[in-house]
Enzyme design. Sequence first.
Site, short mmCIF file in Angstrom:
data_model
loop_
_atom_site.label_atom_id
_atom_site.label_comp_id
_atom_site.label_asym_id
_atom_site.label_seq_id
_atom_site.Cartn_x
_atom_site.Cartn_y
_atom_site.Cartn_z
CB SER A 108 -0.88 0.02 1.25
OG SER A 108 -1.61 -1.17 1.37
CG HIS A 149 -2.53 -1.04 -3.98
ND1 HIS A 149 -3.05 0.19 -3.63
CD2 HIS A 149 -2.60 -1.79 -2.86
CE1 HIS A 149 -3.41 0.17 -2.36
NE2 HIS A 149 -3.15 -1.02 -1.86
CD GLU A 206 -3.98 3.13 -6.07
OE1 GLU A 206 -4.29 4.31 -6.01
OE2 GLU A 206 -3.38 2.54 -5.15
CG ASN A 251 -4.03 3.28 0.69
OD1 ASN A 251 -5.20 3.17 1.08
ND2 ASN A 251 -3.28 2.24 0.40
N1 CAA Z 1 -14.94 -11.65 -0.09
C1 CAA Z 1 -15.70 -11.92 -1.18
N2 CAA Z 1 -16.89 -11.32 -1.42
C2 CAA Z 1 -17.33 -10.45 -0.49
C3 CAA Z 1 -16.59 -10.13 0.65
C4 CAA Z 1 -15.35 -10.79 0.84
N3 CAA Z 1 -14.57 -10.54 1.91
N4 CAA Z 1 -17.28 -9.20 1.37
C5 CAA Z 1 -18.42 -8.95 0.68
N5 CAA Z 1 -18.44 -9.70 -0.44
C6 CAA Z 1 -19.47 -9.68 -1.49
C7 CAA Z 1 -20.74 -10.34 -1.03
O1 CAA Z 1 -20.74 -11.73 -1.32
C8 CAA Z 1 -21.80 -9.59 -1.83
O2 CAA Z 1 -21.87 -10.10 -3.15
P1 CAA Z 1 -23.28 -10.10 -3.97
O3 CAA Z 1 -23.94 -8.79 -3.69
O4 CAA Z 1 -22.85 -10.25 -5.41
O5 CAA Z 1 -24.04 -11.26 -3.47
C9 CAA Z 1 -21.22 -8.18 -1.96
O6 CAA Z 1 -19.82 -8.31 -1.74
C10 CAA Z 1 -21.82 -7.26 -0.92
O7 CAA Z 1 -21.60 -7.84 0.35
P2 CAA Z 1 -22.63 -7.74 1.58
O8 CAA Z 1 -24.03 -7.68 1.05
O9 CAA Z 1 -22.30 -8.82 2.56
O10 CAA Z 1 -22.20 -6.42 2.32
P3 CAA Z 1 -22.18 -4.94 1.82
O11 CAA Z 1 -23.20 -4.65 0.79
O12 CAA Z 1 -22.18 -4.18 3.09
O13 CAA Z 1 -20.74 -4.80 1.12
C11 CAA Z 1 -18.44 -4.30 1.16
C12 CAA Z 1 -19.55 -5.14 1.78
C13 CAA Z 1 -18.24 -4.73 -0.30
C14 CAA Z 1 -17.19 -4.59 1.96
C15 CAA Z 1 -18.86 -2.79 1.22
O14 CAA Z 1 -19.20 -2.45 2.53
C16 CAA Z 1 -17.77 -1.86 0.76
O15 CAA Z 1 -17.59 -1.62 -0.43
N6 CAA Z 1 -17.02 -1.28 1.74
C17 CAA Z 1 -15.91 -0.38 1.44
C18 CAA Z 1 -14.68 -1.19 1.09
C19 CAA Z 1 -13.52 -0.32 0.79
O16 CAA Z 1 -13.53 0.90 0.89
N7 CAA Z 1 -12.41 -0.99 0.41
C20 CAA Z 1 -11.16 -0.32 0.16
C21 CAA Z 1 -10.29 -0.42 1.39
S1 CAA Z 1 -8.76 0.43 1.17
C22 CAA Z 1 -7.79 -0.67 0.38
O17 CAA Z 1 -8.16 -1.76 0.06
C23 CAA Z 1 -6.39 -0.22 0.05
C24 CAA Z 1 -5.34 -0.37 1.08
O18 CAA Z 1 -4.16 -0.42 0.68
C25 CAA Z 1 -5.63 -0.37 2.52
P1 NAD Z 2 -2.61 -9.69 6.61
O1 NAD Z 2 -2.02 -9.37 7.93
O2 NAD Z 2 -4.05 -10.07 6.54
O3 NAD Z 2 -1.81 -10.89 5.91
C1 NAD Z 2 -0.44 -10.87 5.73
C2 NAD Z 2 -0.01 -12.32 5.53
O4 NAD Z 2 1.36 -12.32 5.10
C3 NAD Z 2 -0.10 -13.16 6.79
O5 NAD Z 2 -0.93 -14.27 6.55
C4 NAD Z 2 1.35 -13.56 7.07
O6 NAD Z 2 1.49 -14.86 7.60
C5 NAD Z 2 1.95 -13.48 5.67
N1 NAD Z 2 3.40 -13.30 5.65
C6 NAD Z 2 4.17 -12.48 6.43
N2 NAD Z 2 5.47 -12.64 6.11
C7 NAD Z 2 5.52 -13.54 5.09
C8 NAD Z 2 6.57 -14.12 4.34
N3 NAD Z 2 7.85 -13.79 4.58
N4 NAD Z 2 6.27 -15.02 3.39
C9 NAD Z 2 4.98 -15.37 3.14
N5 NAD Z 2 3.94 -14.85 3.83
C10 NAD Z 2 4.21 -13.95 4.78
O7 NAD Z 2 -2.31 -8.45 5.66
P2 NAD Z 2 -3.10 -7.98 4.36
O8 NAD Z 2 -4.17 -7.05 4.76
O9 NAD Z 2 -3.43 -9.17 3.53
O10 NAD Z 2 -1.98 -7.10 3.63
C11 NAD Z 2 -1.03 -7.70 2.77
C12 NAD Z 2 -0.45 -6.62 1.87
O11 NAD Z 2 -1.52 -6.04 1.10
C13 NAD Z 2 0.21 -5.45 2.61
O12 NAD Z 2 1.29 -5.00 1.85
C14 NAD Z 2 -0.90 -4.41 2.67
O13 NAD Z 2 -0.42 -3.09 2.77
C15 NAD Z 2 -1.56 -4.63 1.31
N6 NAD Z 2 -2.96 -4.22 1.22
C16 NAD Z 2 -3.81 -4.39 2.26
C17 NAD Z 2 -5.14 -4.00 2.12
C18 NAD Z 2 -6.12 -4.18 3.23
O14 NAD Z 2 -7.21 -3.60 3.15
N7 NAD Z 2 -5.82 -4.95 4.27
C19 NAD Z 2 -5.60 -3.50 0.90
C20 NAD Z 2 -4.70 -3.38 -0.18
C21 NAD Z 2 -3.37 -3.73 0.00
#
Ligand code: CAA
Ligand code: NAD
Length: 284
Positions: free
Chosen positions: A120, A141, A153, A192
């Site tokens: 990320s 990403h 991304e 992000n």
């Molecule tokens: N795996 C697979 N499918 C999933 C799932 C999961 N973990 N969670 C939800 N789904 C699917 C469900 O099966 C459902 O599918 P259908 O509608 O086709 O049957 C659909 O997604 C909607 O799920 P729900 O009805 O259970 O729940 P919801 O409508 O509240 O949606 C959500 C759940 C998709 C998570 C929604 O709340 C959402 O879009 N939240 C925001 C997520 C977001 O912002 N993500 C970005 C995070 S930042 C990031 O990823 C980057 C980083 O580096 C940190």
């Molecule tokens: P997580 O904590 O759910 O999972 C990380 C996994 O990596 C664990 O199961 C751990 O056992 C494994 N791991 C650690 N060291 C390892 C190694 N040396 N070899 C093999 N496996 C190893 O974390 P996550 O949320 O899946 O995040 C994973 C990556 O994806 C990070 O770089 C994170 O920034 C990125 N990311 C996370 C999100 C999110 O919403 N969580 C979204 C986009 C990208």
Amino acid sequence: MSIEKVGVIGGGLMGSGITEVSARAGLDTVVVEVTEEAAKAAEGRVRASLERAASRGKITEADLDETLGRIEFTTDLAALADRDLVVEAASENEDVKLELFKKVGSILTKDTAILTSNTSSIPIVKLGAVSGRATNVMGVHFFNPAPVMQLVELIPSLTTSPETMASMQSFVTDTLGKQPIEATDRAGFVVNSLLVPYLLSAIRMYEAGYASAADIDRGMVLGCGHPMGPLALSDLIGLDTIRAIGISMYEEFKEPLYSPPPLLDRMVDAGLLGKKSGHGFYAY
Ligand code: CAA
Ligand code: NAD
């Protein structure tokens, strides 16, 4: 170059989702985890998500079995040797990722093999530099939950070749059916850079006692139409991951809004990591 064999490093929240996306696209997929227990947990996550898709009629029981049949779970990095593409999705820790890129760069046997990170916020150029194959390294990403979110991304670094970028554009669009945007190799990329300061601001607001967690979240869901509020989203992403992203972004830009607030530090120290640990701003 055609990509038929995919490797995923790390089978946590993101790695298991990326594995599902890859196997559902018909690709032979190997997942590498650190321990047998972690590999079993990864398999459980993929199976549970596929069962949920089957129960909602998105795939058939036969699709479920065939998809699982395309995935191998292992603890041996050497199983990645014949892969066309590897997506590293291990924990957001620069030392861990540098070590993996160094090892996997020399394990891959095909000259054309592409090595990507789902990081990320960690600089892609550094991962390329230690891999010994910098032209074939870039950021790819995915967003959480990977089987649902359309965006990917694409982050070429200063050393990524145009051929590697073109391969990933076509892979993400044509093979996975997702929608890419291109970002430069700056901590946080596009999404992000906007999302993390917002999430950290919500945590600061909660820490300062402005409102309850539920009311902060209801405010953004009912007032702005977000699918979930910032504290529930933080729990979904993982508080350790948000903290690590904030630290990388702060290191890069020295922008105070990116710096994790003390409450986030304390929650991570306490093992309150959000949904994945069963407790964060909410109990699961
Ligand atoms: N795996 C697979 N499918 C999933 C799932 C999961 N973990 N969670 C939800 N789904 C699917 C469900 O099966 C459902 O599918 P259908 O509608 O086709 O049957 C659909 O997604 C909607 O799920 P729900 O009805 O259970 O729940 P919801 O409508 O509240 O949606 C959500 C759940 C998709 C998570 C929604 O709340 C959402 O879009 N939240 C925001 C997520 C977001 O912002 N993500 C970005 C995070 S930042 C990031 O990823 C980057 C980083 O580096 C940190
Ligand atoms: P997580 O904590 O759910 O999972 C990380 C996994 O990596 C664990 O199961 C751990 O056992 C494994 N791991 C650690 N060291 C390892 C190694 N040396 N070899 C093999 N496996 C190893 O974390 P996550 O949320 O899946 O995040 C994973 C990556 O994806 C990070 O770089 C994170 O920034 C990125 N990311 C996370 C999100 C999110 O919403 N969580 C979204 C986009 C990208």
